[in-house]
Each structure stands twice: as C-alpha cells, then as structure tokens.
Design an enzyme around this catalytic site. Structure first.
Site, PDB file in Angstrom:
ATOM      1  N   ARG A   1       6.633   0.617  -0.100  1.00 23.59           N
ATOM      2  CA  ARG A   1       6.061  -0.319  -1.067  1.00 23.59           C
ATOM      3  C   ARG A   1       5.378   0.428  -2.218  1.00 23.59           C
ATOM      4  NH1 ARG A   1       2.987  -4.597   2.708  1.00 23.59           N
ATOM      5  NH2 ARG A   1       2.118  -2.732   3.660  1.00 23.59           N
TER       6      ARG A   1
ATOM      7  N   ASP B   1      -2.787   9.819  -5.079  1.00 22.32           N
ATOM      8  CA  ASP B   1      -2.270  10.080  -6.436  1.00 22.32           C
ATOM      9  C   ASP B   1      -1.092  11.033  -6.418  1.00 22.32           C
ATOM     10  OD1 ASP B   1      -1.793  10.103  -9.039  1.00 22.32           O
ATOM     11  OD2 ASP B   1      -3.825  10.612  -9.672  1.00 22.32           O
TER      12      ASP B   1
ATOM     13  N   TRP C   1       1.903  -4.222   8.115  1.00 19.60           N
ATOM     14  CA  TRP C   1       2.635  -3.275   8.976  1.00 19.60           C
ATOM     15  C   TRP C   1       2.430  -3.563  10.453  1.00 19.60           C
ATOM     16  CZ3 TRP C   1       6.477  -2.242   6.644  1.00 19.60           C
ATOM     17  CH2 TRP C   1       6.513  -1.727   5.358  1.00 19.60           C
TER      18      TRP C   1
ATOM     19  N   HIS D   1       8.432  -0.102  -5.909  1.00 21.30           N
ATOM     20  CA  HIS D   1       8.446  -1.434  -6.537  1.00 21.30           C
ATOM     21  C   HIS D   1       7.273  -1.650  -7.506  1.00 21.30           C
ATOM     22  CE1 HIS D   1       5.919  -3.793  -3.302  1.00 21.30           C
ATOM     23  NE2 HIS D   1       5.303  -2.708  -3.725  1.00 21.30           N
ATOM     24  N   ASP D   2       6.283  -0.748  -7.470  1.00 22.39           N
ATOM     25  CA  ASP D   2       5.135  -0.858  -8.393  1.00 22.39           C
ATOM     26  C   ASP D   2       5.455  -0.334  -9.789  1.00 22.39           C
ATOM     27  OD1 ASP D   2       3.518  -1.806  -6.379  1.00 22.39           O
ATOM     28  OD2 ASP D   2       2.490   0.089  -6.013  1.00 22.39           O
TER      29      ASP D   2
ATOM     30  N   ASN E   1       6.048 -11.239  -8.460  1.00 28.41           N
ATOM     31  CA  ASN E   1       4.699 -10.768  -8.148  1.00 28.41           C
ATOM     32  C   ASN E   1       4.460  -9.370  -8.723  1.00 28.41           C
ATOM     33  OD1 ASN E   1       2.178 -11.276  -6.846  1.00 28.41           O
ATOM     34  ND2 ASN E   1       2.714  -9.588  -5.503  1.00 28.41           N
TER      35      ASN E   1
HETATM   36  C1  LIG Z   1       1.247  -1.007  -2.462  1.00 27.42           C
HETATM   37  S1  LIG Z   1       0.418   0.435  -1.915  1.00 27.42           S
HETATM   38  C2  LIG Z   1       1.465   0.890  -0.567  1.00 27.42           C
HETATM   39  C3  LIG Z   1       0.711   1.627   0.493  1.00 27.42           C
HETATM   40  C4  LIG Z   1       1.486   1.935   1.792  1.00 27.42           C
HETATM   41  N1  LIG Z   1       2.593   2.835   1.563  1.00 27.42           N
HETATM   42  C5  LIG Z   1       1.941   0.651   2.453  1.00 27.42           C
HETATM   43  O1  LIG Z   1       3.147   0.358   2.464  1.00 27.42           O
HETATM   44  O2  LIG Z   1       1.100  -0.075   2.976  1.00 27.42           O
HETATM   45  C6  LIG Z   1       0.748   1.549  -3.224  1.00 27.42           C
HETATM   46  C7  LIG Z   1       0.332   3.007  -3.021  1.00 27.42           C
HETATM   47  O3  LIG Z   1       0.522   3.679  -4.253  1.00 27.42           O
HETATM   48  C8  LIG Z   1      -0.547   4.611  -4.448  1.00 27.42           C
HETATM   49  N2  LIG Z   1      -0.713   4.905  -5.885  1.00 27.42           N
HETATM   50  C9  LIG Z   1      -0.568   6.126  -6.458  1.00 27.42           C
HETATM   51  N3  LIG Z   1      -0.800   6.092  -7.753  1.00 27.42           N
HETATM   52  C10 LIG Z   1      -1.115   4.817  -8.053  1.00 27.42           C
HETATM   53  C11 LIG Z   1      -1.487   4.172  -9.261  1.00 27.42           C
HETATM   54  N4  LIG Z   1      -1.594   4.840 -10.417  1.00 27.42           N
HETATM   55  N5  LIG Z   1      -1.712   2.853  -9.207  1.00 27.42           N
HETATM   56  C12 LIG Z   1      -1.616   2.180  -8.035  1.00 27.42           C
HETATM   57  N6  LIG Z   1      -1.282   2.743  -6.863  1.00 27.42           N
HETATM   58  C13 LIG Z   1      -1.032   4.057  -6.871  1.00 27.42           C
HETATM   59  C14 LIG Z   1      -1.735   3.925  -3.808  1.00 27.42           C
HETATM   60  O4  LIG Z   1      -2.717   4.865  -3.414  1.00 27.42           O
HETATM   61  C15 LIG Z   1      -1.098   3.247  -2.612  1.00 27.42           C
HETATM   62  O5  LIG Z   1      -1.082   4.151  -1.524  1.00 27.42           O
END
Ligand SMILES: C[S@@+](CC[C@H](N)C(=O)[O-])C[C@H]1O[C@@H](n2cnc3c(N)ncnc32)[C@H](O)[C@@H]1O
Length: 298
Positions: free
Chosen positions: A205, A189, A164, A208-209, A255
C-alpha cells in the site's frame, strides 16, 4: 418485484443514502456502542446503554434500532422489553477488544477520509487531494498533510495494522517466500534514507500513494539495493485490466485522488513500472480479497 423504474429508483436511493449508513457505523464506533455491549456480556436495553454512554435517550434509541436493521446489532424482546447485543460482525470487527477490530480504521475514515470525500467534485476538477479544503493543511508535502498530528499518525498506523489483522495472511500466503531469508517491509522515508539490505523487499500500500514518476524513483532505488535474484513483493488492490472494476478498487482509486498523489493500478500498469525499473519475472496473484500480490525479481 417492482418495475424496472422502481428498481432504478430503489438503487438511486441506496446510493444517495450510502453516506448515512457509513455515519451510523462511524458514530456507533465513536460513541462506543459495540464496546459497552461487548463489555456487558449480556444483552442491554436502551436505558442501560444510555446510562453507560451518557448519551440522549432519543438519539440512542434511534441509533440502536438502526444498527439492528443494518445487522450491526441483534435484538431480543423479553417481557415486552427490547434488549440489544452485538452480532458476530460487530463483536469480531467493531468491538475494541477483538483481535480483528477495525475500530481505529473506521475512526480514521470518519475523521479524515470522509472529510476529504466531501470535496470529491473539487478533487476531480483539480486532479489533486483535498487536505487544504478539508483541514486547511497544504498538501504540497504529502507526508505532513497525512500525518498532520501525532494522534492522527497513530490512529492511521493502528488502522493500517488492523486491516492486516484480517487481510495479511492471504496476501503473504500468495507466494512461497521461504526462498528469501531476509525480508524488509519498507516504510518510513524510503525516498531519502538508505535502504537496508534484504533478499526480498515488500512495498505494501505504498505505490498507490504516488504518481508514476515517484513510483519509478522509488522502484529504481530498490532495484539498485536489491541483490541479483532478490525479489520485490508489491501488495495493492488491483484494478481489472480495463480499469473498470472491481468497484471497491475503483472507490479506493478515487480515495487516492482525494487523499494522496496516486491511484490504484492494473497489473499491466504495475508490470510497466516494475520493468522500467529493471525488475523481471513478474507474477500476479489475485487473492479474491481486497489486496492482491505481485512478485518481481531483480
Ligand atoms: C499507506 S502507508 C502503508 C504502510 C504499510 N506498508 C501497510 O501496508 O500498512 C504508506 C507508507 O509510506 C510511507 N511514506 C514514505 N514517504 C512518505 C510520504 N512522503 N508521505 C506519506 N507516506 C510516506 C509511510 O511511512 C508509510 O509507511
């Protein structure tokens, strides 16, 4: 210029050797090559770098010269002796002290992402992430796999922050957000915890997870908390509408396969997810950089 076959063979070798280039970058960051050169404030010869890093002469010499060919270092020859200095790229993005340093993200990629990518074929075969194969960590609970140690969690968070420091301004300037007095950047969470009240929520971001199903759950939670007329800003790397490009976003999508449960998506896919959660007034801004922005209204 060679024949088309020469060109094809050249391209093949470039692709096949791509991982070696990544490793030169990762190892140089890991060893602190760019840091000692930044701290020295003058060009150093290989012996001085060896003395500061405590590395082998043979390995260091090879690494420094390869960095120079990759434009990660500059070379100056004085009195028959070779001296090395950071280039603008390495002093801006690789040296530890730079405000736009990407060092933690590169170390995270070296120690985690790269190892998951070593199992790409298995990920494609199985359709799931590779934490178990790469680290022996079960991936059923993605959170504990991603943050499998405190050091890992910190490195990842610092790395995200570093991205960022370079990409944030453009994404936040994509829309006029002055109409939203209270803005909440969602993290932690968000599937369980109550969401704070805000005029605009940011999901950067995050989508996309996750699978479409999990994204819908999260978007519905946000929609229920968001006041009418409030907004949601989604920040992601957008695929072209046909899904075939840009290549960087396609690589990010792979990825997501090796590291998460999700994938990168097209604007139309995000629109469908947002609309089915009750959002409307969908606007997309391609920033021309890696991350793009989508604004939707409740
Ligand atoms: C890739 S990070 C992105 C963080 C931030 N928004 C950025 O763009 O830098 C993913 C976010 O999802 C949250 N999250 C919530 N539940 C999650 C889970 N079960 N597994 C992984 N990440 C989780 C994490 O705390 C983290 O803030």
């Amino acid at each position: 210029m060679g024949s088309p076959q020469d060109h094809a063979y050249h391209l093949l070798n470039e692709y096949a050797n791509g991982f070696m280039v990544s490793q030169v970058l990762f190892a140089s960051c890991e060893l602190g090559v760019f840091d000692v050169l930044a701290e020295a404030r003058e060009a150093l010869d290989a012996a001085a770098v060896v003395a500061r890093l405590g590395t082998s002469s043979r390995g260091t010499q090879l690494l420094l010269d390869t960095c120079a060919s990759l434009k990660l270092l500059k070379v100056e020859v004085r009195g028959g002796k070779v001296f090395y200095q950071n280039t603008e790229l390495s002093s801006t993005y690789l040296a530890r002290g730079s405000p736009t340093s990407q060092r933690n993200m590169l170390l995270y990629m070296a120690r985690t992402t790269y190892r998951c990518w070593g199992h790409l074929a298995e990920a494609v075969r199985e359709g799931k992430n590779q934490y178990l194969q790469a680290f022996g960590v079960p991936s059923e609970e993605l959170f504990s796999a991603i943050y499998r140690s405190e050091a890992e969690r910190l490195r990842f968070m610092r790395g995200l922050q570093e991205v960022w420091s370079v990409a944030g301004r453009r994404v936040l300037a994509a829309f006029d957000l002055s109409q939203f007095p209270v803005i909440c950047d969602l993290g932690g969470d968000f599937f369980q915890d109550p969401l704070p009240e805000a005029d605009l929520y940011i999901l950067a971001r995050v989508l996309h997870d996750w699978t479409d199903e999990r994204c819908s759950q999260l978007l519905q939670r946000i929609q229920r908390t968001c006041r009418p007329g409030g907004g949601l800003l989604v920040v992601e790397s957008l695929l072209a509408e046909d899904g075939r490009g840009p290549v960087t976003t396609q690589l990010y999508s792979l990825n997501m396969l090796v590291q998460t449960e999700g994938q990168e998506r097209t604007p139309a896919q995000y629109r469908t997810l947002l609309a089915s959660a009750g959002f409307h007034g969908f606007q997309v801004k391609k920033t021309g950089a890696i991350y793009d922005a989508i604004l939707a209204r409740n």
